[in-house]
Design a protein around this motif. Structure first.
Motif, mmCIF file in Angstrom:
data_model
loop_
_atom_site.group_PDB
_atom_site.id
_atom_site.type_symbol
_atom_site.label_atom_id
_atom_site.label_comp_id
_atom_site.label_asym_id
_atom_site.label_seq_id
_atom_site.Cartn_x
_atom_site.Cartn_y
_atom_site.Cartn_z
ATOM 1 N N GLY A 1 -48.963 15.615 11.663
ATOM 2 C CA GLY A 1 -49.722 16.358 10.649
ATOM 3 C C GLY A 1 -50.653 17.371 11.295
ATOM 4 O O GLY A 1 -50.760 18.524 10.843
ATOM 5 N N GLU A 2 -51.333 16.935 12.369
ATOM 6 C CA GLU A 2 -52.262 17.845 13.067
ATOM 7 C C GLU A 2 -51.514 19.028 13.672
ATOM 8 O O GLU A 2 -51.947 20.177 13.567
ATOM 9 C CB GLU A 2 -53.014 17.072 14.165
ATOM 10 C CG GLU A 2 -54.065 16.124 13.610
ATOM 11 C CD GLU A 2 -54.587 15.139 14.654
ATOM 12 O OE1 GLU A 2 -54.189 15.249 15.836
ATOM 13 O OE2 GLU A 2 -55.376 14.245 14.278
ATOM 14 N N ILE A 3 -50.365 18.747 14.321
ATOM 15 C CA ILE A 3 -49.585 19.823 14.957
ATOM 16 C C ILE A 3 -49.095 20.816 13.893
ATOM 17 O O ILE A 3 -49.251 22.039 14.045
ATOM 18 C CB ILE A 3 -48.361 19.248 15.725
ATOM 19 C CG1 ILE A 3 -48.802 18.354 16.888
ATOM 20 C CG2 ILE A 3 -47.427 20.353 16.195
ATOM 21 C CD1 ILE A 3 -49.394 19.091 18.069
ATOM 22 N N LEU A 4 -48.508 20.307 12.812
ATOM 23 C CA LEU A 4 -47.891 21.188 11.805
ATOM 24 C C LEU A 4 -48.919 22.005 11.042
ATOM 25 O O LEU A 4 -48.721 23.199 10.807
ATOM 26 C CB LEU A 4 -47.058 20.357 10.813
ATOM 27 C CG LEU A 4 -45.817 19.657 11.375
ATOM 28 C CD1 LEU A 4 -45.179 18.751 10.324
ATOM 29 C CD2 LEU A 4 -44.774 20.673 11.860
ATOM 30 N N PHE A 5 -50.041 21.363 10.654
ATOM 31 C CA PHE A 5 -50.946 22.045 9.725
ATOM 32 C C PHE A 5 -52.233 22.566 10.368
ATOM 33 O O PHE A 5 -52.903 23.408 9.775
ATOM 34 C CB PHE A 5 -51.282 21.104 8.552
ATOM 35 C CG PHE A 5 -50.045 20.694 7.790
ATOM 36 C CD1 PHE A 5 -49.339 21.614 7.025
ATOM 37 C CD2 PHE A 5 -49.561 19.394 7.880
ATOM 38 C CE1 PHE A 5 -48.188 21.239 6.351
ATOM 39 C CE2 PHE A 5 -48.413 19.019 7.200
ATOM 40 C CZ PHE A 5 -47.719 19.950 6.437
ATOM 41 N N GLU A 6 -52.555 22.081 11.583
ATOM 42 C CA GLU A 6 -53.788 22.567 12.218
ATOM 43 C C GLU A 6 -53.487 23.413 13.452
ATOM 44 O O GLU A 6 -54.138 24.422 13.702
ATOM 45 C CB GLU A 6 -54.710 21.383 12.543
ATOM 46 C CG GLU A 6 -55.301 20.788 11.257
ATOM 47 C CD GLU A 6 -55.919 19.417 11.426
ATOM 48 O OE1 GLU A 6 -56.351 19.103 12.563
ATOM 49 O OE2 GLU A 6 -55.957 18.661 10.438
ATOM 50 N N THR A 7 -52.450 23.022 14.234
ATOM 51 C CA THR A 7 -52.092 23.813 15.411
ATOM 52 C C THR A 7 -51.186 24.984 15.015
ATOM 53 O O THR A 7 -51.434 26.128 15.396
ATOM 54 C CB THR A 7 -51.370 22.931 16.458
ATOM 55 O OG1 THR A 7 -52.177 21.794 16.747
ATOM 56 C CG2 THR A 7 -51.105 23.709 17.749
ATOM 57 N N LEU A 8 -50.128 24.681 14.240
ATOM 58 C CA LEU A 8 -49.149 25.732 13.878
ATOM 59 C C LEU A 8 -49.480 26.416 12.545
ATOM 60 O O LEU A 8 -48.838 27.399 12.181
ATOM 61 C CB LEU A 8 -47.739 25.121 13.798
ATOM 62 C CG LEU A 8 -47.190 24.537 15.101
ATOM 63 C CD1 LEU A 8 -45.856 23.833 14.859
ATOM 64 C CD2 LEU A 8 -47.016 25.628 16.158
ATOM 65 N N HIS A 9 -50.471 25.872 11.829
ATOM 66 C CA HIS A 9 -50.936 26.469 10.557
ATOM 67 C C HIS A 9 -49.807 26.685 9.544
ATOM 68 O O HIS A 9 -49.726 27.735 8.897
ATOM 69 C CB HIS A 9 -51.672 27.797 10.806
ATOM 70 C CG HIS A 9 -52.802 27.668 11.779
ATOM 71 N ND1 HIS A 9 -53.947 26.939 11.493
ATOM 72 C CD2 HIS A 9 -52.942 28.132 13.054
ATOM 73 C CE1 HIS A 9 -54.750 26.981 12.536
ATOM 74 N NE2 HIS A 9 -54.169 27.688 13.503
ATOM 75 N N LEU A 10 -48.932 25.704 9.399
ATOM 76 C CA LEU A 10 -47.902 25.806 8.356
ATOM 77 C C LEU A 10 -48.563 25.603 6.989
ATOM 78 O O LEU A 10 -49.696 25.154 6.893
ATOM 79 C CB LEU A 10 -46.791 24.769 8.591
ATOM 80 C CG LEU A 10 -46.010 24.886 9.909
ATOM 81 C CD1 LEU A 10 -44.809 23.939 9.902
ATOM 82 C CD2 LEU A 10 -45.514 26.313 10.157
ATOM 83 N N ASP A 11 -47.823 25.931 5.940
ATOM 84 C CA ASP A 11 -48.371 25.970 4.587
ATOM 85 C C ASP A 11 -48.850 24.584 4.129
ATOM 86 O O ASP A 11 -48.047 23.691 3.850
ATOM 87 C CB ASP A 11 -47.290 26.498 3.634
ATOM 88 C CG ASP A 11 -47.812 26.733 2.227
ATOM 89 O OD1 ASP A 11 -48.975 26.349 1.962
ATOM 90 O OD2 ASP A 11 -47.065 27.293 1.410
#
Length: 374
Positions: A30-40
């Motif tokens: 969750g951290e990688i997808l939404f905080e590191t990579l800023h996905l929707d």
């Protein structure tokens, strides 16, 4: 090999993300997808431990970043490894050299049998590793496995219960019902395989009370287009819609529904269809009511078939054995000299398990491994 494949995917995932992390940790994902990579973030939701990365969320994100496809693949292979490859050999009975499942008669609400310790109704077949897992299931030496599967039994039950003449005629004439539905909805004389898939998706979607939103997602089309297809479906098959409204009226009145064999299931919260503005909008109880009548009737029929087949195995002195029931399918182990005789008997007993207004069709496959029986 699966362990090696998982290690390879892990390397690719770390490279795609630009950082190392634990692919098995939903919190880190969750951290990688939404905080590191800023996905929707609108495609996910907050949980106690962070951002949700469940199957629905990953499906919505699949085209947004290469990492998502790798995560999905990693989960599939991890599940195969832990649930089947590592677990099944440990469940072999030393005395028989076989895996024995427990069948549960009173677990599912629709009346289907379920299987546990291990669940042999859920052995996957979708990718190459899955097929190889099925390949490990073998009959005894010089015997074969036979799979006998009811073809489209739930749609045939729908045709029978609804009295829908177009569907009944198609089944009596052995026409392709998915092709027929696609032709009627698209108003075309001939269709391609993608268009047939549309017919198939709608045919099965209707049984499960799929909404325009659900259908749009399954077919990759707009919600408006999906709603048009659903309207067209019920216009072409008015008997199906009437059967569904009648079923809901009974469920509303009696707080229960019945299968073909009169087996009842209590269902609450079914609204009176006569008072609804949108008669095609279903709540969960209404979807359950309709599905129970259809799927529960299919469960009744295969149980009757199993009893009839078992009687014949014993009375006709077969060496063959009935090994498994997987919802609409029976799996047998049979010596070579009984192959033809068993197929004939099984087809006869399964097809005769219910007296419907349409024929029950049985597809039979033979193989030296379970993977070959498909």
């Amino acid at each position: 090999e699966i362990t090696e494949a998982l290690a390879k995917i892990e390397k690719q995932a770390h490279s795609a993300a630009g950082v190392t992390f634990n692919l098995s940790s939903p919190k880190q994902l969750g951290e990688i997808l939404f905080e590191t990579l800023h996905l929707d973030r609108k495609k996910s939701r907050r949980t106690k431990t962070g951002w949700s990365t469940d199957a629905n969320v990953l499906e919505k994100l699949e085209n947004d970043h290469p990492l998502v496809g790798l995560i999905i693949e990693h989960r599939i292979l991890s599940k195969l490894l832990s649930t089947y490859v590592d677990a099944l050999p440990a469940l072999i009975e030393p005395e028989t050299g076989r895996v024995h499942t427990d069948f549960n008669q009173a677990v599912t609400a629709t009346g289907r049998l379920s299987s546990s310790n291990p669940n042999l109704q859920n052995i996957p077949i979708r990718n190459e590793f899955s097929r190889r897992i099925r390949k490990a299931f073998l009959p005894q030496e010089n015997w074969q496995l036979i799979s006998a599967d009811y073809s489209q039994i739930e749609l045939r039950i729908l045709a029978h219960l609804s009295g829908e003449e177009i569907l009944q005629e198609a089944y009596r004439n052995e026409n392709d019902v998915h092709e027929l539905t696609a032709k009627l909805l698209l108003d075309k004389e001939s269709i391609n395989s993608d268009e047939r898939r549309l017919g198939k998706t709608i045919n099965f979607g209707v049984i499960y009370g799929q909404s325009a939103f659900g259908l749009a997602k399954s077919l990759g089309i707009s919600k408006a287009e999906a709603a048009t297809f659903i309207d067209a479906y019920f216009e072409q098959y008015p008997g199906v819609e009437q059967f569904m409204l009648d079923t809901l009226a009974v469920a509303h009145r009696e707080k229960s529904v019945s299968t073909i064999q009169g087996r009842r299931r209590p269902v609450n919260d079914v609204r009176n269809p006569d008072t609804l503005k949108d008669k095609r909008q279903r709540n969960l109880s209404e979807r359950i009511a309709i599905n129970t009548v259809i799927q529960g009737s299919a469960a009744d029929i295969i149980k009757i078939a199993m009893l009839a087949v078992l009687d014949r195995l014993e009375s006709d002195g077969f060496e063959a054995k009935l090994l498994l029931q997987i919802h609409d399918e029976l799996v047998f182990e049979v010596p070579d000299h009984e192959l033809e005789k068993l197929q004939e008997m099984v087809r006869q007993e399964m097809a005769g398990a219910a007296d419907l207004s349409v024929p029950l069709k049985v597809d039979i496959n033979v193989g030296e491994t379970w993977a070959e029986c498909k």
